[in-house]
Enzyme design. Structure first.
Site, short mmCIF file in Angstrom:
data_model
loop_
_atom_site.label_atom_id
_atom_site.label_comp_id
_atom_site.label_asym_id
_atom_site.label_seq_id
_atom_site.Cartn_x
_atom_site.Cartn_y
_atom_site.Cartn_z
N ASN A 13 0.66 -1.13 0.01
CA ASN A 13 -0.03 0.02 -0.03
C ASN A 13 0.93 0.93 -0.10
O ASN A 13 1.44 1.60 1.08
CB ASN A 13 -1.00 0.09 1.31
CG ASN A 13 -1.78 1.30 1.51
OD1 ASN A 13 -1.65 2.00 0.31
ND2 ASN A 13 -2.33 1.26 2.42
N TRP A 14 1.09 1.98 -1.28
CA TRP A 14 1.85 2.96 -1.17
C TRP A 14 1.45 4.26 -0.50
O TRP A 14 2.24 5.26 -0.37
CB TRP A 14 2.16 3.30 -2.71
CG TRP A 14 3.25 2.37 -3.43
CD1 TRP A 14 3.70 1.15 -3.06
CD2 TRP A 14 4.00 2.49 -4.88
NE1 TRP A 14 4.61 0.58 -3.81
CE2 TRP A 14 4.57 1.31 -4.98
CE3 TRP A 14 3.59 3.47 -5.78
CZ2 TRP A 14 5.34 1.08 -6.07
CZ3 TRP A 14 4.42 3.26 -6.84
CH2 TRP A 14 5.54 2.19 -7.02
N LYS A 15 0.20 4.11 -0.14
CA LYS A 15 -0.55 5.50 0.40
C LYS A 15 -0.19 6.39 -0.73
O LYS A 15 -0.30 6.53 -1.89
CB LYS A 15 -0.12 5.72 1.75
CG LYS A 15 -0.23 4.33 2.77
CD LYS A 15 0.15 4.48 4.09
CE LYS A 15 -0.23 3.28 4.80
NZ LYS A 15 -0.06 3.08 6.01
N HIS A 92 -9.32 1.29 4.82
CA HIS A 92 -8.34 1.27 5.71
C HIS A 92 -8.32 2.48 6.77
O HIS A 92 -9.11 3.29 6.49
CB HIS A 92 -7.05 2.01 4.66
CG HIS A 92 -5.73 1.87 5.17
ND1 HIS A 92 -5.56 2.87 6.33
CD2 HIS A 92 -4.73 1.06 5.00
CE1 HIS A 92 -4.02 2.61 6.62
NE2 HIS A 92 -3.77 1.36 5.91
N GLU A 94 -6.69 4.86 8.10
CA GLU A 94 -6.71 6.15 7.54
C GLU A 94 -7.75 6.75 7.00
O GLU A 94 -8.05 8.06 7.27
CB GLU A 94 -5.38 6.37 6.79
CG GLU A 94 -4.02 5.99 7.55
CD GLU A 94 -2.96 5.41 6.66
OE1 GLU A 94 -2.77 5.59 5.51
OE2 GLU A 94 -1.99 4.92 7.34
N GLU A 164 -4.96 -4.89 10.63
CA GLU A 164 -4.21 -3.70 10.74
C GLU A 164 -4.49 -3.11 12.06
O GLU A 164 -5.15 -2.18 12.11
CB GLU A 164 -4.19 -2.85 9.51
CG GLU A 164 -3.83 -3.33 8.46
CD GLU A 164 -3.41 -2.37 7.34
OE1 GLU A 164 -2.38 -2.58 6.61
OE2 GLU A 164 -3.94 -1.29 7.24
N GLY A 170 2.88 2.35 10.62
CA GLY A 170 3.67 3.50 10.38
C GLY A 170 4.40 3.99 11.64
O GLY A 170 5.15 4.90 11.87
N SER A 209 3.91 -2.10 10.23
CA SER A 209 5.01 -2.14 10.38
C SER A 209 6.02 -3.56 9.88
O SER A 209 6.93 -3.77 10.74
CB SER A 209 5.61 -1.83 12.01
OG SER A 209 5.31 -0.34 11.93
N GLY A 230 2.89 -1.20 4.09
CA GLY A 230 2.91 0.22 3.88
C GLY A 230 4.39 0.48 3.69
O GLY A 230 4.86 0.43 2.34
N GLY A 231 5.21 1.29 4.47
CA GLY A 231 6.55 2.01 4.39
C GLY A 231 7.43 1.05 3.48
O GLY A 231 8.21 1.31 2.60
P1 13P Z 1 3.03 0.42 7.61
O1 13P Z 1 3.72 -0.76 7.15
O2 13P Z 1 3.82 1.65 7.11
O3 13P Z 1 3.16 0.48 9.04
O4 13P Z 1 1.79 0.62 6.99
C1 13P Z 1 0.82 -0.44 7.28
C2 13P Z 1 -0.23 -0.08 6.46
O5 13P Z 1 -1.11 0.97 6.85
C3 13P Z 1 -0.57 -0.74 5.01
O6 13P Z 1 -1.87 -0.69 4.60
#
Ligand code: 13P
Length: 247
Positions: A13-15, A92, A94, A164, A170, A209, A230-231
């Site tokens: 997930n590149w966000k 998600h 967020e 999640e 993050g 993470s 994510g990251g």
């Molecule tokens: P991180 O891997 O950066 O913690 O993000 C997880 C996430 O929200 C994937 O959708």
């Protein structure tokens, strides 16, 4: 059905990150990925057109629950399909937080995806406050109830669930393998009360993470079928090594 019969699933997930240059890098490097996992990149919609690889599928990070019309800024399932998507993340945390998406809206989005042949990656998970209050199962259970209310067993079978925990997203604070397994087992058990076959076949992936260093032990848990990253999905080398950890 044992864990081995469920194909592992790893999605990035590149966000709101990435660029055409990063897409080009992934097009080139991800061709070397050697994994039995199904691999997906969920990138910003305006970058989707530039992906060219048979090594992975592409997905959106959100989708409208409506078909079309006066909804400025929204994208429909059919638009995302035309753009090459096979998957879409829905619910998600967020978006639940920033856009106030409710449990029932998330379920409607998932239903719209399935009707249009897009596989929803449906996110659930609790905040630190909920965890510290000992309410994880009650909270996640409510999120699952909304899905069970709206989606048929057959529709649920076509979905991927991502657990999640918000406190792990993050933050660098990954859930321990035991913490992840505990909630994944709870989620599978919850669906088992609806339909045993659904529960056995359902892919439940962990997000929060995940890194090359911790992916293997997380993915080795009985009810963890891969990850939503994510990251670490923003660096091809890291993402590839996480995909390999799903073997
Ligand atoms: P991180 O891997 O950066 O913690 O993000 C997880 C996430 O929200 C994937 O959708």
């Amino acid at each position: 059905m044992s864990k081995n019969n469920r194909q592992p699933f790893v999605a990035g997930n590149w966000k709101m990150n990435g660029s055409l240059a990063l897409v080009a890098d992934f097009n080139e490097k991800l061709n070397t990925v050697n994994t039995r996992a199904q691999v997906v990149i969920c990138a910003p919609s305006v970058l989707l057109h530039a992906f060219k690889s048979t090594a992975f599928s592409i997905g959106a990070q959100n989708v409208s629950h409506l078909d079309n019309g006066a909804h400025t800024g929204e994208l429909s399932v059919s638009m995302l399909k035309e753009a090459g998507c096979e998957f879409a993340i829905v619910g998600h945390s967020e978006r639940r937080e920033d856009q106030g998406e409710s449990n029932s809206l998330v379920a409607q989005k998932a239903a719209k995806c399935i009707a249009g042949n897009l596989t929803p990656i449906i996110c659930v998970g609790e905040s630190l406050e909920v965890r510290e209050a000992g309410q994880v199962e009650a909270f996640v259970g409510q999120q699952l109830d909304a899905l069970i209310d709206v989606l048929s067993i057959d529709e649920l079978k076509q979905s991927v669930i991502a657990y999640e925990p918000i406190w792990a997203i993050g933050t660098g604070k990954t859930a321990s393998p035991e913490q992840a397994q505990e909630v994944h087992e709870f989620i599978r058990g919850y669906f088992a009360k609806v339909d045993a076959e659904l529960a056995q076949g359902l892919r439940i992936v962990y997000g929060g993470s995940v890194k090359p260093e911790n992916a293997e032990t997380l993915f080795a848990q009985n009810d963890v079928d891969g990850g939503l990253i994510g990251g670490a999905s923003l660096k091809a080398e890291d993402f590839i090594s996480i995909c390999h950890a799903a073997n």
